[in-house]
Design an enzyme around this catalytic site. Sequence first.
Site, PDB file in Angstrom:
ATOM      1  N   LYS A  33       0.823  -1.212   0.000  1.00  0.00           N
ATOM      2  CA  LYS A  33       0.000   0.000   0.000  1.00  0.00           C
ATOM      3  C   LYS A  33       0.866   1.275   0.000  1.00  0.00           C
ATOM      4  CE  LYS A  33      -4.110  -1.839  -0.100  1.00  0.00           C
ATOM      5  NZ  LYS A  33      -3.844  -3.120  -0.756  1.00  0.00           N
TER       6      LYS A  33
HETATM    7  C1  PLP Z   1      -9.832  -2.618  -1.994  1.00  0.00           C
HETATM    8  C2  PLP Z   1      -9.247  -3.333  -0.809  1.00  0.00           C
HETATM    9  N1  PLP Z   1      -9.979  -3.443   0.295  1.00  0.00           N
HETATM   10  C3  PLP Z   1      -9.523  -4.056   1.399  1.00  0.00           C
HETATM   11  C4  PLP Z   1      -8.266  -4.608   1.425  1.00  0.00           C
HETATM   12  C5  PLP Z   1      -7.811  -5.323   2.645  1.00  0.00           C
HETATM   13  O1  PLP Z   1      -6.681  -4.768   3.207  1.00  0.00           O
HETATM   14  P1  PLP Z   1      -5.836  -5.571   4.289  1.00  0.00           P
HETATM   15  O2  PLP Z   1      -4.911  -6.469   3.539  1.00  0.00           O
HETATM   16  O3  PLP Z   1      -5.122  -4.491   5.035  1.00  0.00           O
HETATM   17  O4  PLP Z   1      -6.798  -6.313   5.138  1.00  0.00           O
HETATM   18  C6  PLP Z   1      -7.447  -4.519   0.301  1.00  0.00           C
HETATM   19  C7  PLP Z   1      -6.100  -5.099   0.345  1.00  0.00           C
HETATM   20  O5  PLP Z   1      -5.392  -5.324  -0.543  1.00  0.00           O
HETATM   21  C8  PLP Z   1      -7.954  -3.866  -0.850  1.00  0.00           C
HETATM   22  O6  PLP Z   1      -7.208  -3.780  -1.966  1.00  0.00           O
END
Ligand code: PLP
Length: 379
Positions: free
Chosen positions: A181
């Site tokens: 990210k």
């Molecule tokens: C659009 C979206 N929502 C939620 C997430 C979930 O993030 P996390 O990996 O921090 O749980 C991601 C992760 O890649 C994502 O791309």
Amino acid sequence: MKVEFYKHNIGQQDIDNVVEVLNSLFLTTGEVVNEFEDKFSRYLGCRHTVGVTSCTAALHLSLLAYGIRPGDEVITTPMTFIATANSIIHAGATPVFIDVEPDTANIDVDLIEGAITSRTKAILPVHLYGQMCDMKKIRQIADKHHLAVIEDAAHAIEASRDGIRPGELGDAACFSFYATKNITSGEGGAVSTNNEEIAEKLKKLRLHGMSKGAAERYFRRYEHWDMEMLGWKYNMDNIQAALLLNQLENIEKYWQRREEICRLYEEAFMYDSQLACLKVLPNSKSARHMFTILVPPEKRDSTLWQLQERGIGVAVNYKSIHLLSYYRETYSYKRGMFRIAEKIGDSTITLPLYPKLTNEEVQYVIKGVKDVTTSYGKV
Ligand SMILES: Cc1ncc(COP(=O)(O)O)c(C=O)c1O
């Protein structure tokens, strides 16, 4: 040449900040998390931030905090990572998908009202690739139907649209600090909200429903704690927060470089008839989390492989998730139900995008894409 799909931006200052925490007494949720939460809120212009272990956790807890429970429906899109819809299922509710706009891959707000039933309790827009959905319209619809709005802002920390930032019109905005990210602690996430009561509830929900965290118990005169609700173990720790502090300070600088790279890609591909790019709307600042191109579906996989053979790191973000086995089998979703999401999901390729990418590497990627796509017509 080898161009990695992603390289993080962790530098000496970030490492020093982590070492400082490692040399201190307190590793779990404490002062450094508080500092990060305050600074993140200030950056966003939001009142409260609650640090958690992932955006998935942030989404899950936000839905619970707004009272989403079994039997409820939450409207979202299938053009996203599975975390979005999985978090709805974690809360016991049913994800109800609607299609996306062809130009941005974001939720088509004109389809929302048609999907609302007596069981609908929330809308979960995803600010895909860094561009925000139309939050003004979503807020209006939500108010009319008394729905909560939980923003999946995993890609969109730096974004704004019509001058509105994530967390400003939504009831909560959820962020990811996952390894790829825009700022990262390897794993990590946060919820930002202007609702103080919800922020307090989220702080309990992230730590088993306990009335006091470890820092409050240790650094003050001992007070007994209670378990006020059933919570989860989703609390961000001081090590994660330390890794994020300096990145947050430099977040606009990093964004600037990604913006430059995206413009180089856009200029190079603008007049290319073999591929298309999604649009950043004129009233929108994209957080520029991912740069994706769309190629003919029958050419997508061979294009991916040819780019990989040239040493270019690529990915697919995302195949429309209603077509994944679990969603097909559990909710009877089928091909043909969300045609635009399906088309984008079958056509999309994500190119390298991160501040450390050099102009030489960008030109190598552009040349690779052009060479492969101009060869489509040839046998
Ligand atoms: C659009 C979206 N929502 C939620 C997430 C979930 O993030 P996390 O990996 O921090 O749980 C991601 C992760 O890649 C994502 O791309």
